[in-house]
Write a protein that holds these residues in place. Structure first.
Motif, PDB file in Angstrom:
ATOM      1  N   TYR A   1       0.824  -1.206   0.000  1.00  0.00           N
ATOM      2  CA  TYR A   1       0.000   0.000   0.000  1.00  0.00           C
ATOM      3  C   TYR A   1       0.865   1.266   0.000  1.00  0.00           C
ATOM      4  CZ  TYR A   1      -3.858  -3.109   1.366  1.00  0.00           C
ATOM      5  OH  TYR A   1      -4.793  -4.112   1.419  1.00  0.00           O
TER       6      TYR A   1
ATOM      7  N   SER B   1       4.005   1.608  -1.045  1.00  0.00           N
ATOM      8  CA  SER B   1       4.660   1.749  -2.347  1.00  0.00           C
ATOM      9  C   SER B   1       3.676   2.266  -3.385  1.00  0.00           C
ATOM     10  CB  SER B   1       5.226   0.395  -2.796  1.00  0.00           C
ATOM     11  OG  SER B   1       6.141  -0.114  -1.859  1.00  0.00           O
ATOM     12  N   ASP B   2       2.468   1.705  -3.374  1.00  0.00           N
ATOM     13  CA  ASP B   2       1.429   2.089  -4.328  1.00  0.00           C
ATOM     14  C   ASP B   2       1.041   3.558  -4.171  1.00  0.00           C
ATOM     15  OD1 ASP B   2      -0.492   1.969  -6.273  1.00  0.00           O
ATOM     16  OD2 ASP B   2      -1.875   0.703  -5.146  1.00  0.00           O
TER      17      ASP B   2
ATOM     18  N   ILE C   1       5.173  -3.866  -7.955  1.00  0.00           N
ATOM     19  CA  ILE C   1       5.718  -3.394  -6.681  1.00  0.00           C
ATOM     20  C   ILE C   1       6.660  -4.430  -6.101  1.00  0.00           C
ATOM     21  CG2 ILE C   1       5.152  -2.836  -4.281  1.00  0.00           C
ATOM     22  CD1 ILE C   1       2.542  -1.600  -5.343  1.00  0.00           C
TER      23      ILE C   1
ATOM     24  N   ASN D   1       0.891  -5.344  -8.021  1.00  0.00           N
ATOM     25  CA  ASN D   1       1.071  -4.227  -8.948  1.00  0.00           C
ATOM     26  C   ASN D   1       0.450  -2.948  -8.401  1.00  0.00           C
ATOM     27  OD1 ASN D   1       2.378  -5.773 -11.034  1.00  0.00           O
ATOM     28  ND2 ASN D   1       0.377  -6.660 -11.511  1.00  0.00           N
ATOM     29  N   ALA D   2       1.010  -1.831  -8.846  1.00  0.00           N
ATOM     30  CA  ALA D   2       0.507  -0.522  -8.432  1.00  0.00           C
ATOM     31  C   ALA D   2      -0.773  -0.186  -9.175  1.00  0.00           C
ATOM     32  CB  ALA D   2       1.558   0.551  -8.681  1.00  0.00           C
ATOM     33  N   THR D   3      -1.563   0.664  -8.554  1.00  0.00           N
ATOM     34  CA  THR D   3      -2.801   1.155  -9.163  1.00  0.00           C
ATOM     35  C   THR D   3      -2.660   2.650  -9.428  1.00  0.00           C
ATOM     36  OG1 THR D   3      -3.737   1.509  -6.962  1.00  0.00           O
ATOM     37  CG2 THR D   3      -4.213  -0.597  -8.033  1.00  0.00           C
TER      38      THR D   3
ATOM     39  N   ASP E   1      -1.063   8.916  -7.462  1.00  0.00           N
ATOM     40  CA  ASP E   1       0.178   9.217  -6.764  1.00  0.00           C
ATOM     41  C   ASP E   1      -0.105  10.297  -5.728  1.00  0.00           C
ATOM     42  OD1 ASP E   1       2.670   9.973  -5.891  1.00  0.00           O
ATOM     43  OD2 ASP E   1       3.428  10.595  -7.849  1.00  0.00           O
TER      44      ASP E   1
END
Length: 446
Positions: free
Chosen positions: A251, A253-254, A262, A277-279, A282
């Motif tokens: 979470y 990192s995302d 990630i 994986n990221a969503t 930012d």
């Protein structure tokens, strides 16, 4: 299509021939292995009964069996262990963010208890315990030969009670004793503040509160600054963060990535692996990020640092991290106990495992130890300026607004100098953000 079918058929025939040739030895080998396992279990039962019957003192059956189970698990690696019902409950409480103790994360190395890191705002930190310290004795009793859980149990006790730990520290000639008063450890997972025009996010652990604390802290600091445009960037301080929940590392990192991998985990079998994986989204809105790490940054901290480093989303500053690249799964057992078992290694987005290697900073910055300075040395080190000379001319060309601006700039510079004395690594990180902000948007960026 015909070639593919032929290749498949050929493979099947070849497999049939080979299997026919070695089926007998395989069956025999499997039977031999099964016999060996049963023989070893019989040996265990024989030893267990002899201990119960002949040991010099009466033993508790449950404690004996738990010790045997824990010995089996701890022989695998430093992070696998058996959790008694009481220990399992303490672990569940600790991941929620509040527990009793000294406030240190420890591991085991060559039979000794090694401090991964002291936690912020805890009795251990206040007592001066440092990452890398070895605890060799508790209240005068050696911990050598104990399992990690047994050593930790020795350090637990009533809130308010004193404990004396014997420390061996690199650079110190002799071991020394440290007195610590046990307390209830209440962790704020993320503390946020603004230094100059940089938002500093001090992440102390990865528990259930971490991402909510992070998101709330960013929102508050950006609002106080009057908007994201008034901020140079963000410092994510992961120093002495021993890790915690894998999900929270993902979470966090995302929070700073829009897309891409990630972290991935790989177990014994291909089916045991997983990929995160990221969503889109930012929270830093593209602003520069500097991540601070040191030898006390472990596990989940290394996942975050590795992900942001591989995606070139952050500059990693500090010293090499701890190097814990394995994943532990907590498996509930009967009678409310649990087993903590290492089930996978994790890999950064570029496919590197940092197990026993750690994350290498992009810029290595050591934290200098404070050096005592006497008054004469301090006075000699004070620079002389034109304004300090007797009879120097005054500057009468400045307006009141310009004078006020100069005074504000000087105050900020003095605050930065004070921070450099107090926390050199953090001051270095903030200087990087200032430099990046002074350059403005990079060519080709929107």
């Amino acid at each position: 299509m015909k070639k593919l079918m032929l290749a498949a058929t050929g493979g099947a025939v070849l497999g049939l021939v080979v299997t026919t040739q070695i089926a007998g030895p395989l069956v025999a080998q499997e039977a031999e292995q099964s016999t060996s396992v049963y023989e070893q279990l019989d040996l265990f039962g024989d030893i267990f009964e002899r201990i119960r019957s002949n040991y010099v003192e009466e033993v508790d059956d449950r404690e004996l069996i738990e010790a045997a189970i824990n010995g089996m698990l701890t022989s695998l690696d430093p992070h696998s262990s058996y959790l008694s019902p009481e220990a399992a409950q303490r672990m569940r409480v600790s991941t929620s963010g509040e527990f009793g103790g000294l406030g240190i994360e420890v591991t085991q190395e060559e039979g000794w208890v090694k401090v991964v890191s002291p936690m912020d705002g805890t009795p251990a930190e206040a007592a001066g315990i440092e990452a890398g310290d070895f605890i060799t004795a508790v209240d005068g009793e050696s911990v050598l030969g104990l399992t990690l859980d047994e050593a930790v149990q020795m350090m637990r006790g009533p809130v308010g009670a004193e404990i004396i730990v014997t420390i061996v520290r690199e650079g110190e000639v002799e071991p020394f004793d440290v007195s610590i008063i046990r307390d209830t450890i209440k962790l704020t997972a993320v503390r946020s503040r603004t230094e100059g025009n940089a938002v500093v996010l001090r992440v102390t652990t990865f528990n259930e509160q971490t991402f909510p604390n992070l998101a709330e802290g960013i929102e508050e600091q950006v609002a106080e600054a009057g908007g994201i445009d008034n901020i140079d960037g963000f410092v994510v301080d992961l120093r002495n963060n021993p890790g915690g929940l894998l999900s929270q590392a993902v979470y966090v990192s995302d929070a700073f990535l829009d897309a891409g991998e990630i972290v991935s985990t790989r177990g014994r079998r291909a089916s045991d692996g997983d990929r995160f994986n990221a969503t889109p989204g930012d929270l830093a809105e593209g602003k520069p990020i500097v991540v601070l790490i040191n030898g006390g940054s472990a596990s989940a901290s290394e996942i975050v640092a590795g992900a942001l480093q591989d995606h070139r989303r952050a500059i990693i500053v500090g010293t090499n991290s701890f190097g814990k690249g394995s994943v532990q799964t907590v498996v509930p057992l009967s009678q409310d106990g649990a087993m903590r078992l290492t089930t996978a290694r994790y890999y950064t987005p570029s496919g590197r495992s940092i197990q026993s290697l750690g994350i290498s900073p992009d810029i290595i910055v050591e934290q200098p130890r404070p050096r005592p300075v006497d008054e004469e040395e301090a006075e000699a080190g004070t620079p002389r300026t034109e304004a300090g000379l007797r009879g120097s001319l005054e500057n009468d060309s400045l307006t009141e607004d310009e004078i006020r601006q100069i005074e504000e700039d000087r105050a900020r510079a003095e605050a930065a100098a004070a921070l450099r004395e107090d926390d050199y690594q953090l001051a270095y990180a903030i200087d990087i953000l200032k430099g990046l902000n002074a350059l403005g948007p990079l060519s080709g960026s929107e």
